[in-house]
Design an enzyme around this catalytic site. Structure first.
Site, short mmCIF file in Angstrom:
data_model
loop_
_atom_site.label_atom_id
_atom_site.label_comp_id
_atom_site.label_asym_id
_atom_site.label_seq_id
_atom_site.Cartn_x
_atom_site.Cartn_y
_atom_site.Cartn_z
N LYS A 126 -66.27 7.06 14.37
CA LYS A 126 -67.57 7.42 14.99
C LYS A 126 -68.42 8.10 13.94
CE LYS A 126 -69.43 7.18 19.13
NZ LYS A 126 -69.07 6.30 20.27
N ASP A 166 -74.82 4.12 19.84
CA ASP A 166 -74.38 5.12 20.81
C ASP A 166 -75.67 5.85 21.21
OD1 ASP A 166 -71.67 6.39 21.87
OD2 ASP A 166 -72.98 8.10 21.43
P1 NDP Z 1 -78.89 6.11 25.28
O1 NDP Z 1 -79.40 6.89 24.13
O2 NDP Z 1 -79.34 4.74 25.49
O3 NDP Z 1 -79.13 6.91 26.64
C1 NDP Z 1 -78.64 8.19 26.80
C2 NDP Z 1 -79.05 8.70 28.16
O4 NDP Z 1 -78.34 9.91 28.44
C3 NDP Z 1 -80.53 9.06 28.23
O5 NDP Z 1 -80.99 8.88 29.54
C4 NDP Z 1 -80.52 10.52 27.82
O6 NDP Z 1 -81.62 11.27 28.28
C5 NDP Z 1 -79.25 11.01 28.50
N1 NDP Z 1 -78.72 12.15 27.75
C6 NDP Z 1 -78.34 12.17 26.46
N2 NDP Z 1 -77.94 13.38 26.10
C7 NDP Z 1 -78.08 14.15 27.19
C8 NDP Z 1 -77.85 15.51 27.45
N3 NDP Z 1 -77.38 16.33 26.50
N4 NDP Z 1 -78.08 15.96 28.71
C9 NDP Z 1 -78.57 15.13 29.67
N5 NDP Z 1 -78.83 13.83 29.48
C10 NDP Z 1 -78.59 13.35 28.27
O7 NDP Z 1 -77.28 6.16 25.11
P2 NDP Z 1 -76.18 5.24 25.78
O8 NDP Z 1 -76.60 4.81 27.13
O9 NDP Z 1 -75.79 4.22 24.78
O10 NDP Z 1 -74.94 6.26 25.90
C11 NDP Z 1 -74.69 7.02 27.07
C12 NDP Z 1 -73.24 7.46 27.08
O11 NDP Z 1 -72.39 6.30 27.05
C13 NDP Z 1 -72.78 8.30 25.88
O12 NDP Z 1 -71.78 9.20 26.32
C14 NDP Z 1 -72.15 7.27 24.95
O13 NDP Z 1 -71.22 7.87 24.07
C15 NDP Z 1 -71.47 6.38 25.98
N6 NDP Z 1 -71.14 5.03 25.54
C16 NDP Z 1 -72.06 4.19 25.02
C17 NDP Z 1 -71.71 2.90 24.67
C18 NDP Z 1 -72.71 1.92 24.18
O14 NDP Z 1 -72.32 0.75 23.98
N7 NDP Z 1 -73.98 2.27 24.01
C19 NDP Z 1 -70.32 2.43 24.77
C20 NDP Z 1 -69.42 3.38 25.42
C21 NDP Z 1 -69.83 4.62 25.76
P3 NDP Z 1 -82.74 11.76 27.21
O15 NDP Z 1 -83.49 10.52 26.87
O16 NDP Z 1 -83.52 12.77 27.93
O17 NDP Z 1 -81.99 12.33 26.02
O1 2IT Z 2 -68.40 4.79 22.62
C1 2IT Z 2 -68.37 3.57 22.37
O2 2IT Z 2 -67.42 2.86 22.66
C2 2IT Z 2 -69.56 3.00 21.70
N1 2IT Z 2 -70.54 3.71 21.47
C3 2IT Z 2 -69.57 1.55 21.30
C4 2IT Z 2 -68.85 1.35 19.99
C5 2IT Z 2 -68.90 -0.03 19.43
O3 2IT Z 2 -68.41 -0.16 18.31
O4 2IT Z 2 -69.41 -0.95 20.05
#
Ligand code: NDP
Ligand code: 2IT
Length: 447
Positions: A126, A166
């Site tokens: 990561k 992420d």
């Molecule tokens: P994005 O940046 O697309 O969206 C993040 C969302 O979460 C936004 O709505 C943001 O609001 C909110 N957020 C972020 N930080 C905070 C905080 N400290 N408190 C409250 N709200 C918060 O990210 P993703 O959707 O890609 O990721 C979301 C989660 O999913 C994370 O935990 C990530 O690690 C996990 N994840 C992502 C994957 C991927 O493929 N993208 C795969 C597996 C897991 P704001 O805009 O106000 O910051």
């Molecule tokens: O937390 C996760 O699994 C991710 N942000 C996606 C990682 C990836 O390599 O697609």
């Protein structure tokens, strides 16, 4: 047994005591994996878990860029290369002001188990930066991504380490990062996943994490002869994972009541339907505005400022924003309101106490490393397509994603079921993820 677990955790704490999120992730694994390995001769005296909590390599570097006012900004960049026993390091990049080594080590550690669960050959890593993308112009984002990659490029490669997105890193950022990598290396390779479909990306990768989280909920509900039809769903976040968790929930006949961002949540008692979700996608992905603006277009909805959505009565909760966003009190309120299923789209969104509360109540609870693994699994499928120099159709990728989520669910049942038929998905995911990595480490000797 508890003495053995405490003894191990004391050792890890001595070196990492100032990293609370990392310790939280390690504690959860230690509590479920140590009781499993303690009487297994093959693991005896090998210090496998102690080796797994130590990253193989941590890279920290300066990220300098010039803002639109001509001022020089200095951020910090990192890549944690946690474990490569079963494949190249693989895992996302996060751009958020809270990024530090504790957060990235927790995410990299979880990624090792998650990637092992996907059945694909990927190690865990990561990275990211404390750069805050909020309010930055496109050019500022590009300059920061280019600066970040000007150092990262020498540490990654399609057979070494394959980053992805992420929080704060989506399709736009992957484009800028890929462009700089390609220029510096003079190679067009699958060094990042989450690429655009016209330049090496996979169909369904943007949807995969959210869809997979809902497929996992579907698999859990099926063990009770139930499904998502007419269920009420509460979702946190409004980014990549939340948007596609909402889309799939709606497709499967559920009613999505909430979405959120770090300013608060919106509640729509009539349900967020396809058209309303399209509006949210436009607000967040194109206009890059706040979720509160939803209520301007849909005045029958309400915006609850500064709160998470967990007090909303629902059947299913999908936390899809960030770590530790759902605490013990939230868990109690969800249970009191009749919630029967929690599938984590985010990484470690529920605190340790909250997880124990769900488990005590014996509801269906899936930890992120199992339920959100569809994202990285589809990244693995993107890597395969890049190696083949071929693209699969939407239907083909979606079918593989569904099959992988089903396989992960089966693994959790295999290692997490008790004699009364209750499935501890945390235990199941941790042990199943551990076994494959540990066996590969044993085979490769002490390296
Ligand atoms: P994005 O940046 O697309 O969206 C993040 C969302 O979460 C936004 O709505 C943001 O609001 C909110 N957020 C972020 N930080 C905070 C905080 N400290 N408190 C409250 N709200 C918060 O990210 P993703 O959707 O890609 O990721 C979301 C989660 O999913 C994370 O935990 C990530 O690690 C996990 N994840 C992502 C994957 C991927 O493929 N993208 C795969 C597996 C897991 P704001 O805009 O106000 O910051
Ligand atoms: O937390 C996760 O699994 C991710 N942000 C996606 C990682 C990836 O390599 O697609």
């Amino acid at each position: 047994m508890q003495d053995k677990i405490n003894g191990f955790l004391d050792l890890v704490r001595e070196r990492n005591g100032n990293e609370p999120e990392f310790m939280q992730a390690v504690e959860e694994v230690a509590e479920t994996v140590i009781p499993y390995i303690v009487n297994k001769d093959i693991y005896h005296g090998k210090n496998i878990l102690l080796r797994m909590v130590e990253p193989e390599r941590v890279i920290s570097f300066r990220v300098c860029w010039v803002d639109d006012q001509g001022e020089i900004q200095v951020n910090r960049g990192y890549r944690v290369q946690m474990n490569s026993a079963i494949g190249p390091y693989k895992g996302g990049l996060r751009f958020h002001p809270t990024v530090d080594l504790s957060i990235l080590k927790f995410l990299a550690f979880e990624q090792v188990f998650k990637n092992s669960l996907t059945t694909l050959p990927m190690g865990g890593g990561k990275g990211g930066s404390d750069f805050d993308p909020k309010g930055k112009s496109d050019n500022e984002i590009m300059r920061c991504c280019h600066s970040f990659m000007s150092e990262l490029f020498r540490h990654i490669g399609p057979n070494t380490d394959v980053p992805a997105g992420d929080i704060g890193v989506g399709g736009r950022e992957i484009g800028y990062l890929f462009g700089k990598y390609k220029k510096l290396s003079n190679e067009f390779t699958g060094v990042l996943t989450g690429k655009g479909v016209s330049w090496g990306g996979s169909l369904i990768r943007p949807e995969a994490t959210g869809y997979g989280t809902v497929y996992f909920a579907q698999n859990m509900l099926a063990t009770k002869g139930d499904d998502l039809t007419n269920k009420t769903v509460v979702i946190s976040g409004s980014g990549n994972v939340a948007q596609f968790a909402a889309e799939k929930s709606i497709q499967l006949g559920a009613k999505v009541l909430t979405m959120s961002d770090s300013s608060g949540y919106i509640y729509d008692s009539e349900g967020i339907d396809d058209e309303k979700l399209k509006h949210i996608m436009n607000l967040k992905n194109v206009q890059r505005k706040r979720i509160s603006e939803y209520c301007i277009k849909y005045p029958n909805s309400e915006f609850v400022k500064g709160k998470t959505p967990w007090a909303t009565k629902c059947d299913i909760a999908l936390p899809c924003a960030t770590q530790n966003e759902l605490d013990l009190n939230d868990a109690k309120v969800l249970l009191k309101n009749g919630c029967i299923c929690v599938s984590e789209g985010a990484n470690m969104p529920s605190t340790k106490d909250a997880v124990h509360e769900f488990q005590k109540a014996k509801i269906l609870f899936a930890p992120g490393k199992a339920s959100n693994a569809g994202g990285v699994a589809t990244s693995g499928l993107e890597m395969t397509q890049n190696s083949l120099r071929y693209n699969w159709s939407r239907e083909e990728v979606d079918k593989k994603l569904k099959d992988i989520m089903m396989d992960i669910h089966d693994s959790c049942i295999e290692y997490g079921s008790d004699d009364n038929g209750y499935v501890d998905y945390v235990k199941g995911a941790n042990i199943a993820g551990f076994v494959k990595v540990a066996d590969a480490m044993l085979a490769q000797g002490i390296v």
